[in-house]
Design a protein around this motif. Structure first.
Motif, PDB file in Angstrom:
ATOM      1  N   PRO A 114       0.881  -0.804  -0.292  1.00  5.91           N
ATOM      2  CA  PRO A 114       0.262   0.009   0.051  1.00  5.91           C
ATOM      3  C   PRO A 114       0.836   1.365   0.014  1.00  5.91           C
ATOM      4  N   HIS A 115       1.780   0.998   1.293  1.00  2.20           N
ATOM      5  CA  HIS A 115       2.392   2.476   1.289  1.00  2.20           C
ATOM      6  C   HIS A 115       3.243   2.762  -0.489  1.00  2.20           C
ATOM      7  N   PHE A 116       3.566   1.695  -1.212  1.00  2.00           N
ATOM      8  CA  PHE A 116       4.668   1.974  -2.635  1.00  2.00           C
ATOM      9  C   PHE A 116       3.441   2.609  -3.363  1.00  2.00           C
ATOM     10  N   VAL A 117       2.697   1.490  -3.006  1.00  3.73           N
ATOM     11  CA  VAL A 117       1.532   2.881  -4.392  1.00  3.73           C
ATOM     12  C   VAL A 117       1.423   3.468  -4.033  1.00  3.73           C
ATOM     13  N   ARG A 118       1.167   3.964  -2.896  1.00  2.00           N
ATOM     14  CA  ARG A 118       0.568   5.745  -2.406  1.00  2.00           C
ATOM     15  C   ARG A 118       2.086   6.595  -3.220  1.00  2.00           C
ATOM     16  N   ILE A 119       3.025   6.231  -2.634  1.00  2.00           N
ATOM     17  CA  ILE A 119       4.645   6.983  -3.732  1.00  2.00           C
ATOM     18  C   ILE A 119       3.954   7.015  -4.594  1.00  2.00           C
ATOM     19  N   LYS A 120       3.575   5.910  -5.564  1.00  2.00           N
ATOM     20  CA  LYS A 120       3.755   6.190  -7.079  1.00  2.00           C
ATOM     21  C   LYS A 120       2.520   6.378  -7.429  1.00  2.00           C
ATOM     22  N   GLU A 121       1.354   7.424  -6.660  1.00  2.00           N
ATOM     23  CA  GLU A 121       0.352   8.053  -6.688  1.00  2.00           C
ATOM     24  C   GLU A 121       1.228   9.570  -6.873  1.00  2.00           C
ATOM     25  N   LEU A 122       1.011   9.202  -6.101  1.00  2.00           N
ATOM     26  CA  LEU A 122       1.909  10.955  -5.771  1.00  2.00           C
ATOM     27  C   LEU A 122       2.553  11.512  -6.258  1.00  2.00           C
ATOM     28  N   LEU A 123       3.931  10.554  -7.091  1.00  2.00           N
ATOM     29  CA  LEU A 123       4.390  11.137  -8.085  1.00  2.00           C
ATOM     30  C   LEU A 123       4.000  10.960  -9.410  1.00  2.00           C
ATOM     31  N   ASP A 124       3.455  10.370  -9.996  1.00  2.00           N
ATOM     32  CA  ASP A 124       2.341  10.491 -11.332  1.00  2.00           C
ATOM     33  C   ASP A 124       1.462  11.748 -10.413  1.00  2.00           C
ATOM     34  N   ALA A 125       1.032  11.892  -9.262  1.00  2.00           N
ATOM     35  CA  ALA A 125      -0.278  13.033  -9.857  1.00  2.00           C
ATOM     36  C   ALA A 125       0.391  14.604  -9.691  1.00  2.00           C
ATOM     37  N   GLY A 126       2.028  14.157  -9.842  1.00  2.00           N
ATOM     38  CA  GLY A 126       2.961  15.843  -9.694  1.00  2.00           C
ATOM     39  C   GLY A 126       3.020  16.273  -8.073  1.00  2.00           C
ATOM     40  N   ALA A 127       3.298  15.147  -7.090  1.00  2.00           N
ATOM     41  CA  ALA A 127       3.315  15.922  -5.289  1.00  2.00           C
ATOM     42  C   ALA A 127       4.124  16.528  -5.556  1.00  2.00           C
ATOM     43  N   ILE A 128       5.157  15.968  -5.988  1.00  2.00           N
ATOM     44  CA  ILE A 128       6.639  16.632  -5.973  1.00  2.00           C
ATOM     45  C   ILE A 128       7.091  17.698  -7.127  1.00  2.00           C
ATOM     46  N   GLY A 129       5.728  17.676  -7.931  1.00  2.00           N
ATOM     47  CA  GLY A 129       6.751  18.748  -9.371  1.00  2.00           C
ATOM     48  C   GLY A 129       7.654  16.997 -10.585  1.00  2.00           C
ATOM     49  N   GLU A 130       8.223  17.866 -11.230  1.00  2.00           N
ATOM     50  CA  GLU A 130       8.897  16.800 -12.459  1.00  2.00           C
ATOM     51  C   GLU A 130      10.503  15.873 -11.273  1.00  2.00           C
ATOM     52  N   ILE A 131      10.103  14.935 -11.716  1.00  2.00           N
ATOM     53  CA  ILE A 131      11.201  14.171 -10.767  1.00  2.00           C
ATOM     54  C   ILE A 131      12.725  14.738 -11.818  1.00  2.00           C
ATOM     55  N   ARG A 132      13.041  14.616 -10.838  1.00  2.00           N
ATOM     56  CA  ARG A 132      15.000  15.375 -10.734  1.00  2.00           C
ATOM     57  C   ARG A 132      15.953  14.094 -10.704  1.00  2.00           C
TER      58      ARG A 132
END
Length: 334
Positions: free
Chosen positions: A135-153
């Motif tokens: 669950p927590h890794f699925v949630r992290i992926k959702e946040l990344l895909d939703a742009g929660a921390i912007g463009e990944i560097r």
């Protein structure tokens, strides 16, 4: 692929060792339309004991006998990596889906051969990178895909353990540090989870380069690895793995940096992560982990076989992880 025509998945396990005590096998009887019907281990006393303790109706000391049991319609290979190719070939030869422990094999070449035999037999091949379904890794992926921390560097892995790594189950015969059995050392056992998880987040690694060494000389395999890698989406990464550190230096952290924030988390242990966003208070997330840690992934395999969903961890992605590991350890120092 051949269509799975049964209405339930009836599992047979090759190699019921430690991983089958809590992490994986018990979950097979907790998932709808799934049950564990047979287990195999060469040691008769141990396989009989396992079957009795876990209420498994059938046991075998021969892999051939188990895969040819007509009641068994899906095979879980829970042996060390050196047997994965041979047993995948055996299971595929009788047309039964394959679920194999991680790392997928000792080498990328072995992974490719496993994929080939399963494709030719028309059977699916799944790999036990179960963190893709937690669950927590699925949630992290959702946040990344939703742009929660912007463009990944960038992404950075930092894993440090003592020579007697506390992340590893202590076994009388520690095959995890025998390259002939495991493909490498603790790097292959632990970093495989991390690199596969990043593949889940960002897609495949297209470039990788690194250095490995055996500094402590406590065993034959590498005990330190450092390297860098690039993903198909442009994210750049680095990794530093040391299995000869001091107790005080122990570390398990992955940091993902975006242009608007950062996510930090351990790979192993609790279902925790930290979300840091510009101009906002840091958010701490802690999602409970299942008792049987592989249950969500096994559930996804059952769903895919029964035509109800898709499993996120398959042979193609598992092979990519082996390729990346091979590139990172290729340059051996000393």
């Amino acid at each position: 692929m051949q269509k799975f025509t049964d209405s339930e998945v009836r599992w047979g396990i090759l190699g019921v060792g430690n991983v089958c005590e809590v992490k994986s096998a018990p979950a097979m009887n907790l998932i709808p339309n799934s049950k564990l019907v047979a287990v195999m281990r060469r040691d008769e006393a141990k396989v009989k004991d396992y079957a009795a303790r876990h209420g498994v109706p059938k046991w075998y000391t021969s892999a051939e006998a188990l895969v040819n049991d007509p009641e068994v319609n899906a095979i879980y290979i829970a042996t060390p990596p050196n047997a994965h190719l041979e047993l995948s070939r055996l299971a595929a030869s009788v047309g039964k889906p394959v679920y194999v422990e991680k790392p997928m094999a000792r080498t990328h070449a072995e992974c490719l051969e496993m994929i080939d035999v399963c494709v030719k037999a028309g059977v699916p091949l799944f790999v036990a990178y179960y963190r893709r379904a937690l669950p927590h890794f699925v949630r992290i992926k959702e946040l990344l895909d939703a742009g929660a921390i912007g463009e990944i560097r960038t992404v950075h892995i930092n894993l440090k353990q003592e020579v007697e790594a506390d992340l590893i189950t202590k076994l009388a015969d520690n095959w995890r540090i025998n390259p002939e059995i495991a493909g490498g050392g603790y790097f292959f056992d632990l970093a495989s989870h991390q690199l596969d998880l990043l593949d889940f987040f960002f897609g495949k690694i297209t470039h990788a380069s690194g250095f490995s060494a055996n500094q402590a000389k406590a065993y034959e395999a590498e005990d330190m690895v450092a390297g860098s890698f690039a993903f198909e989406n442009g994210v750049l990464g680095t990794g530093n793995w040391c299995f000869t550190s001091s107790h005080s230096a122990r570390k398990d952290e992955i940091i993902i940096d975006g242009n608007m924030g950062q996510i930090r988390f351990p790979t192993f242990g609790k279902g925790e992560f930290k979300l840091i966003q510009d101009s906002q208070e840091t958010q701490f997330h802690d999602l409970p982990l299942p008792k049987h840690i592989q249950q969500p992934l096994i559930h996804s395999i059952v769903d895919e076989l029964l035509g109800k969903g898709t499993c996120p961890s398959k042979g193609i992605s598992g092979a990519r992880t082996n390729w990346a590991m091979g590139e990172l350890v290729k340059n051996r120092i000393g």
